[in-house]
Design an enzyme around this catalytic site. Structure first.
Site, PDB file in Angstrom:
ATOM      1  N   GLU A   1      42.964  27.584  32.398  1.00 56.01           N
ATOM      2  CA  GLU A   1      44.343  27.546  32.457  1.00 56.01           C
ATOM      3  C   GLU A   1      45.236  26.403  32.156  1.00 56.01           C
ATOM      4  O   GLU A   1      46.147  26.273  31.389  1.00 56.01           O
ATOM      5  CB  GLU A   1      44.857  28.188  33.855  1.00 56.01           C
ATOM      6  CG  GLU A   1      46.303  28.557  33.873  1.00 56.01           C
ATOM      7  CD  GLU A   1      47.268  27.562  34.176  1.00 56.01           C
ATOM      8  OE1 GLU A   1      48.592  27.786  33.853  1.00 56.01           O
ATOM      9  OE2 GLU A   1      47.007  26.547  34.434  1.00 56.01           O
TER      10      GLU A   1
ATOM     11  N   ASP B   1      40.023  25.889  37.129  1.00 56.32           N
ATOM     12  CA  ASP B   1      39.840  24.601  36.385  1.00 56.32           C
ATOM     13  C   ASP B   1      41.090  23.586  36.798  1.00 56.32           C
ATOM     14  O   ASP B   1      41.686  24.191  37.523  1.00 56.32           O
ATOM     15  CB  ASP B   1      40.022  24.751  34.610  1.00 56.32           C
ATOM     16  CG  ASP B   1      41.260  25.378  34.463  1.00 56.32           C
ATOM     17  OD1 ASP B   1      41.636  26.384  34.830  1.00 56.32           O
ATOM     18  OD2 ASP B   1      41.947  24.625  33.351  1.00 56.32           O
TER      19      ASP B   1
HETATM   20 ZN   LIG Z   1      47.744  26.207  38.068  1.00 55.27          ZN
END
Ligand SMILES: [Zn+2]
Length: 466
Positions: free
Chosen positions: A169, A103
């Site tokens: 994340e 992501d």
């Molecule tokens: Zn990163």
């Protein structure tokens, strides 16, 4: 014939010659706007997970490749899709877990980008695009290194490999701890490589051995029950902006050093780093001075910092001659390695309460905590990784601290206390992760892939599990 040298040479050769293909695959990943933040199209995160899973499947190395999600604790939500792949170790070899995330951050103001964020573009030896460095290049470093291993060694490798490519994340890894415990058997490893950090510069590799922690919260300052004409009562009652400005000013000394009792510092040597380099890498103009004291890197790696990152107050265009009753700010603090995030937060809250001017009413909400991290550098994996980096880059690696935080590393340590954690990365100081014009330095990427391939070869050659 020295077979070890031959194996190493073959792996190095295969890693280097695989770079164009790895960059083409990286470009395809960059084209997918996989932002996992609330309000963004999560179908793109799923697409991105599928694209990563296809690349991993294509390696032909894993016994199992899956897209999995985990529940977000204390909510009825489910986390974003991660790619999980496993291959069991054979003949007593160690197992390595390779982590990266697929992501990306939102693009922010698109007008500030010199080329379209989700269109990979090469300029001056760099690949531009959102996620080109953070962290789709980390994903491709793993894929590229594994490809090289397979090409050079074929079936002749016994290393156990687990691959975990997270999908949220940047959005706070909310299902990370649950994912680890759901998949603990698949993820358990002797060595964990977290490819989500940076290098000393574009030519010099680094192993990240300390990370600051962080805490972030919203502070509301209230001084009046309602707004009033500033001419009617100004000078006799405090407005919330005045109280907020005076209160925030107590957070720092005259030279910008954090002035909150109870926040600790870490006492550790730092490499030389000039003010000139600081100015160049941070964009600090000649007339503006740096803040803090001690060596520059000790300020960034080993001491706390406090930043006001947002404010809700009447805007310039809506400014009227009014005393504001209430102001909200977001305070984001970085915490020195060694101090727990909750302890640091408590010190900051106590400081603010003790310094509230005129008895202003304070409210604290939305607290968020990420613990700092210190690598135990005495393990054999650290030595092996430094050796692999030296061979790949041809330059002695630097053991660095990082001013930023990777809070999920605390989850890794909790779930797998016996594992040795190596924090590596593909970024250089000009990568501008999270900012407009994010980019990957192509030579650094090449060296990072070679270094990781050499590390895998060395671990595979390492005989029994230590
Ligand atoms: Zn990163």
């Amino acid at each position: 014939m020295n077979t070890e040298l031959t194996r190493q040479d073959a792996v190095r050769e295969a890693a280097a010659s695989g770079i164009p293909a790895a960059l083409a695959d990286l470009g395809a990943l960059v084209r997918i706007p996989s932002v996992a933040f609330p309000g963004f199209d999560t179908a793109q995160v799923q697409r991105s997970a599928e694209a990563v899973a296809a690349l991993v499947e294509g390696l032909g190395l894993f016994e199992n490749v899956e897209i999995r999600r985990a529940a977000i604790p204390d909510s009825d939500e489910i986390g974003q899709p991660a790619v999980l792949a496993t291959r069991a170790a054979r003949n007593g070899r160690p197992t390595i877990l390779l982590y990266a995330h697929h992501d990306v951050q939102p693009v922010g103001d698109e007008a500030l980008w010199e080329s379209t964020p989700f269109e990979p573009t090469v300029r001056d030896g760099r690949l531009y695009g959102r996620g080109a460095a953070d962290d789709k290049a980390g994903v491709m470093a793993h894929v590229g290194a594994l490809r090289a291993l397979k090409e050079a060694l074929g079936e002749d490798f016994d290393l156990g490999v687990a691959l975990f490519i997270e999908g949220e994340e940047e959005a706070g890894s909310r299902s990370f701890a649950q994912f680890l415990s759901d998949n603990a058997d698949a993820l358990r490893a002797d060595v964990i490589v977290v490819a989500d950090s940076g290098n000393w510069d574009a030519r010099t590799p680094a192993l990240t051995v300390s990370l600051r922690g962080n805490t972030r919260f919203t502070l509301r300052v209230r001084t009046l029950e309602h707004a009033s004409h500033s001419g009617m009562f100004g000078g006799a009652v405090p407005d919330a902006m005045m109280a907020t400005v005076k209160l925030l000013a107590t957070l720092w000394d005259e030279d910008g050093t954090v002035a909150v009792a109870g926040l600790t510092e870490r006492d550790a040597e730092t490499p030389a780093y000039s003010e000139e380099t600081l100015r160049d890498e941070s964009g600090l103009p000649a007339g503006v001075s740096p803040i803090g004291s001690g060596t520059i890197l000790s300020r960034i790696w080993n001491k706390p910092s406090i930043t006001v990152t947002g404010i809700d107050a009447p805007s310039v265009v809506h400014a009227s001659n009014t005393l504001s009753p209430e102001i909200s700010v977001v305070i984001s603090a970085r915490i020195a390695p060694g101090q727990p995030a909750r302890e640091a937060y408590a010190a900051i809250e106590a400081h603010l309460r003790a310094h509230a001017p005129f008895g202003a009413e304070l409210a604290f909400t939305d607290q968020d905590y990420g613990d700092a991290f210190l690598v135990d550098t005495s393990g054999w994996a650290v030595d092996t990784a430094l050796k692999a980096m030296h061979e790949a880059y041809g330059v002695e690696p630097v053991q660095i601290g990082v001013g930023g935080s990777i809070p999920f590393i605390a989850d890794l340590v909790r779930e797998f206390p016996a594992a040795q954690i190596l924090v590596t990365g593909v970024e250089d100081p000009h990568a501008r992760a999270h900012s407009p014009n994010e980019s990957l330095h192509l030579e650094t990427f090449r060296n990072a892939v070679v270094a990781e391939a050499l590390l895998l070869e060395k671990l595979d050659a390492r005989g029994g599990t230590a």
